[in-house]
Enzyme design. Structure first.
Site, PDB file in Angstrom:
ATOM      1  N   LEU A  42       0.377  -1.890  -0.162  1.00 57.00           N
ATOM      2  CA  LEU A  42      -0.113  -0.128   0.009  1.00 57.00           C
ATOM      3  C   LEU A  42       1.246   1.388   0.293  1.00 57.00           C
ATOM      4  CD1 LEU A  42      -2.724  -1.120   2.481  1.00 57.00           C
ATOM      5  CD2 LEU A  42      -3.085  -1.570  -0.438  1.00 57.00           C
ATOM      6  N   UNK A  43       1.629   1.191  -0.640  1.00 60.00           N
ATOM      7  CA  UNK A  43       2.528   2.460  -0.309  1.00 60.00           C
ATOM      8  C   UNK A  43       2.856   3.444  -1.929  1.00 60.00           C
ATOM      9  N   GLY A  44       2.837   4.579  -1.744  1.00 63.80           N
ATOM     10  CA  GLY A  44       3.212   4.643  -3.541  1.00 63.80           C
ATOM     11  C   GLY A  44       4.180   4.934  -4.410  1.00 63.80           C
ATOM     12  N   THR A  73       4.376   1.511  -4.365  1.00 63.22           N
ATOM     13  CA  THR A  73       4.550  -0.305  -5.283  1.00 63.22           C
ATOM     14  C   THR A  73       4.574  -0.732  -6.039  1.00 63.22           C
ATOM     15  OG1 THR A  73       2.970  -0.179  -3.209  1.00 63.22           O
ATOM     16  CG2 THR A  73       2.554  -2.369  -3.989  1.00 63.22           C
TER      17      THR A  73
END
Length: 201
Positions: free
Chosen positions: A46-48, A50
């Protein structure tokens, strides 16, 4: 000194460590990867970055895997709670949410672990000791101290998702890259290690 740091202090290479695959089963000894070039990243779904990093990890494994590269991903929830799924949910999250579109990693993914603090996986304790700072940003620190959710805090801590550790065919860490350094841009360094050929270590 915690057990992870003791193990890290005694180790000479990543071959001293093992990790359990995300799909379950027996732990994989990194010693079984002797002679391979390893790219190790702490990942989050869920990282920017990803989509960028997961797809670039797949691309490097696809292109360079036949020549001896092995990409290893370690999900971690220590940075902004961006890997808050359970182990059994991560692959579906990747397939249907981010990156989505049916994405499936073609590289080895392991069970969630911590990379910093007293509960850090011994592999990451070792990597952080061997390479105390990213080569592209020696001053890299977590941008918001309020997000630090581990103890003790050390100067060589991983700063965020998708830090990268490149390990030579002898199992010795060679270079560390910050989250800002794109995974695909590590290719020339990987090529240089692959051109050295397998080690007898």
């Amino acid at each position: 000194m915690c057990a992870a740091r003791l193990a890290a202090a005694a180790a000479q290479s990543v071959y001293a460590f093992s990790a359990r695959p995300l799909a379950g089963g027996e732990p994989v000894s990194l010693g079984s990867l002797r002679g391979k070039v390893l790219l190790i990243e702490n990942v989050a779904s869920l990282u920017g970055t990803t989509v960028r990093d997961y797809t670039q990890m797949n691309e490097l494994q696809r292109r360079l895997g036949p020549r001896g590269l092995v990409v290893l991903g370690f999900p971690c929830n220590q940075f902004g709670h961006q890997e808050n799924a359970k182990n059994e949910e991560i692959l579906n999250s990747l397939k249907y949410v981010r990156p989505g579109g049916g994405f499936e990693p073609n590289f080895m993914l392991f069970e969630k672990c911590e990379v910093n603090g007293a509960g850090a996986h011994p592999l990451f304790a070792f990597l952080r000791e061997a390479l105390p700072a990213p080569s592209d940003d020696a001053t890299a620190l977590m941008t918001d101290p309020k997000l630090i959710a581990w103890s003790p805090v050390c100067r060589n801590d991983v700063a965020w998702n998708f830090e990268k550790f490149l390990v030579g065919p002898d199992g010795v860490p060679v270079r560390r890259y910050s989250r800002r350094f794109q995974t695909i841009d590590i290719e020339p360094d990987i090529e240089a290690l692959l051109s050295q050929g397998p080690s007898s270590a």
